[in-house]
Write an enzyme that holds these catalytic residues in place. Structure first.
Site, PDB file in Angstrom:
ATOM      1  N   LYS A 296       0.684  -1.318   0.041  1.00 38.22           N
ATOM      2  CA  LYS A 296      -0.139  -0.051   0.014  1.00 38.22           C
ATOM      3  C   LYS A 296       0.741   1.276  -0.042  1.00 38.22           C
ATOM      4  CE  LYS A 296      -3.755  -1.976  -0.304  1.00 38.22           C
ATOM      5  NZ  LYS A 296      -4.416  -1.969  -1.615  1.00 38.22           N
ATOM      6  N   TYR A 384      -7.297  -5.169  -1.577  1.00 35.74           N
ATOM      7  CA  TYR A 384      -5.782  -5.456  -2.178  1.00 35.74           C
ATOM      8  C   TYR A 384      -5.980  -4.552  -3.369  1.00 35.74           C
ATOM      9  CZ  TYR A 384      -1.607  -7.484  -3.587  1.00 35.74           C
ATOM     10  OH  TYR A 384      -0.293  -7.900  -3.791  1.00 35.74           O
TER      11      TYR A 384
HETATM   12  C1  PHB Z   1       7.559  -6.673  -3.987  1.00 38.64           C
HETATM   13  O1  PHB Z   1       8.420  -6.122  -3.567  1.00 38.64           O
HETATM   14  O2  PHB Z   1       7.516  -7.129  -5.047  1.00 38.64           O
HETATM   15  C2  PHB Z   1       6.347  -6.748  -3.218  1.00 38.64           C
HETATM   16  C3  PHB Z   1       6.550  -6.288  -1.673  1.00 38.64           C
HETATM   17  C4  PHB Z   1       5.213  -6.189  -0.882  1.00 38.64           C
HETATM   18  C5  PHB Z   1       4.002  -6.899  -1.479  1.00 38.64           C
HETATM   19  C6  PHB Z   1       3.997  -7.210  -2.937  1.00 38.64           C
HETATM   20  C7  PHB Z   1       5.206  -7.317  -3.641  1.00 38.64           C
HETATM   21  O3  PHB Z   1       3.050  -6.935  -0.644  1.00 38.64           O
END
Ligand code: PHB
Ligand code: APR
Length: 389
Positions: A296, A384
């Protein structure tokens, strides 16, 4: 120097705000402490909500994102060696875009430079003055000389460690913080992702996340104690631990390789109220931090930028000051809801030191409920992909 809106910080918040205001004919100057290369060198998540994607398209930066980004219709949740999918498209008819934040920032720099709008790099000692008057100004030191920028408004887009939030007196500020008792050990590797979607895994040994930047660049995380050090982890140790925490078929197909980046990041929830004081507006990480579990951070910066840019554009175009008057209230309403979701995802998926066997089983029961309930999955999905602006 004189401008209409002085923006402090050339990260995603400052650059996106600057571009939206520039396109509306509002003069801005961005003052950045570091160099452009330093800012672009930060490794950050890249899961973009629809709102962020639409803002980038609005400022003409959708082409590369739409060409090189990956639309994800859902995500995978794993626990106790089983895995299920939450289908965003089916549940809420929306998707997210996976497009590295470094690429977002690079595109925003290109747009600013193409527009010929000023960014001042290597600015030391940035100080905000007279923010509660109608003539605020910012001073900074560059090449040993002090410079002054007078303006109508200041946008504090300078992140958690910036100069803007502390400008609001502690007697005015109310800060809310939760520090989580663990961190994320992250690895970037030039390997194909283990799955074409993200895997969020709850495990008795701790949380793990399988993500990616593109089809040849993967990003993985494992939860580690706050006391852990990155030098304690060889690449092989990392891959072995990741394999223990993800479902067997993913562990069996995982392609490993040398880490090209390896670091530990702490997790915290932080919100500072209000997000406005006089002619100073706080934006993005300057006002709030969320644990990365819900992806987020960048997306909350985007909604802050949306609210503030709309308010400033209305003001300068003679349509009244309601937008800037309500900025803090509107931004905080969405910030708190996203913070709740990030806290919930973090609490659901991580091993807490004091949770015990009962706590682990409660987490597994909640994940079991999530798997069995389309209503629960719809709730996860709508948070999300991003709540409405
Ligand atoms: C990412 O660094 O790709 C990443 C980090 C946190 C998330 C989703 C993706 O919740
Ligand atoms: N003076 C000038 N610039 C400063 C100062 C200062 N005193 N302090 C910090 N900065 C700069 C930093 O160098 C950085 O480039 O402000 C910028 C802040 O950028 P971010 O920390 O990335 O914060 P923000 O733009 O709000 O980004 C929000 O995007 O970075 C991702 O997910 C991350 O949640 C974060 C989100």
């Amino acid at each position: 120097m004189r401008t209409q809106v002085c923006i402090i910080g050339a990260g995603p918040s400052g650059l996106l705000l600057g571009q939206l205001l520039h396109l509306a004919g509002i003069e801005t100057i961005i003052i950045e402490r570091k160099t452009k290369d330093y800012v672009l060198g930060r490794i950050r998540a890249g899961v973009l909500e629809t709102g962020m994607c639409n803002l980038l398209r609005k400022v003409g930066l959708g082409t590369r994102m739409d060409a090189e980004g990956f639309v994800h219709d859902g995500t995978l949740i794993a626990a106790a060696d089983r895995m299920f999918r939450v289908d965003f498209k089916e549940r809420v008819n929306q998707t997210v875009m996976v497009y590295g934040q470094t690429e977002v920032t690079r595109d925003l720099y290109t747009a600013r430079e193409t527009a010929g709008a000023p960014i001042i790099y290597d600015a030391d000692g940035v100080t905000l003055h007279d923010v509660t008057t109608d003539a605020p100004y910012v001073t900074y030191i560059k090449d040993g000389t002090e410079h002054r920028v007078t303006c109508d408004y200041i946008a504090g887009c300078d992140g958690f460690h910036g100069a803007s939030r502390p400008t609001i007196p502690s007697s005015v500020r109310k800060e809310f913080e939760k520090v989580y008792p663990f961190g994320w050990l992250g690895v970037l590797s030039e390997t194909p992702p283990v799955n074409h979607e993200l895997i969020y895994a709850n495990h008795a040994r701790g949380f793990a996340l399988c993500s990616m930047r593109n089809q040849a660049l993967s990003r993985y995380y494992v939860q580690v104690p706050l006391s852990d050090k990155v030098e304690n982890w060889t690449d092989q140790m990392f891959w072995d631990e990741l394999r223990r925490r993800i479902p067997q078929d993913a562990a069996d197909t995982l392609v490993t390789g040398d880490s090209i980046e390896k670091s530990i990041a702490p997790l915290r929830s932080f919100i500072s109220e209000p997000m406005r004081w006089g002619r100073l507006f706080l934006v993005g990480d300057a006002a709030h931090i969320v644990p990365p579990t819900g992806a987020k951070g960048l997306n909350l910066a985007a909604s802050d930028v949306h609210y503030l840019s709309e308010g400033l554009i209305a003001l300068y175009h003679g349509d009244g000051d309601e937008g800037i008057e309500r900025y803090s209230q509107k931004a905080l309403a969405r910030v708190w809801k996203a913070s709740r979701f990030s806290w919930w995802m973090t609490s659901l998926l991580h091993k807490f030191p004091d949770q015990g066997d009962f706590g682990q089983r409660i987490q597994e029961a909640e994940i079991d409920y999530l798997e069995s309930s389309l209503v629960a999955q719809t709730s996860l999905a709508e948070n999300y992909v991003g709540l409405p602006y």
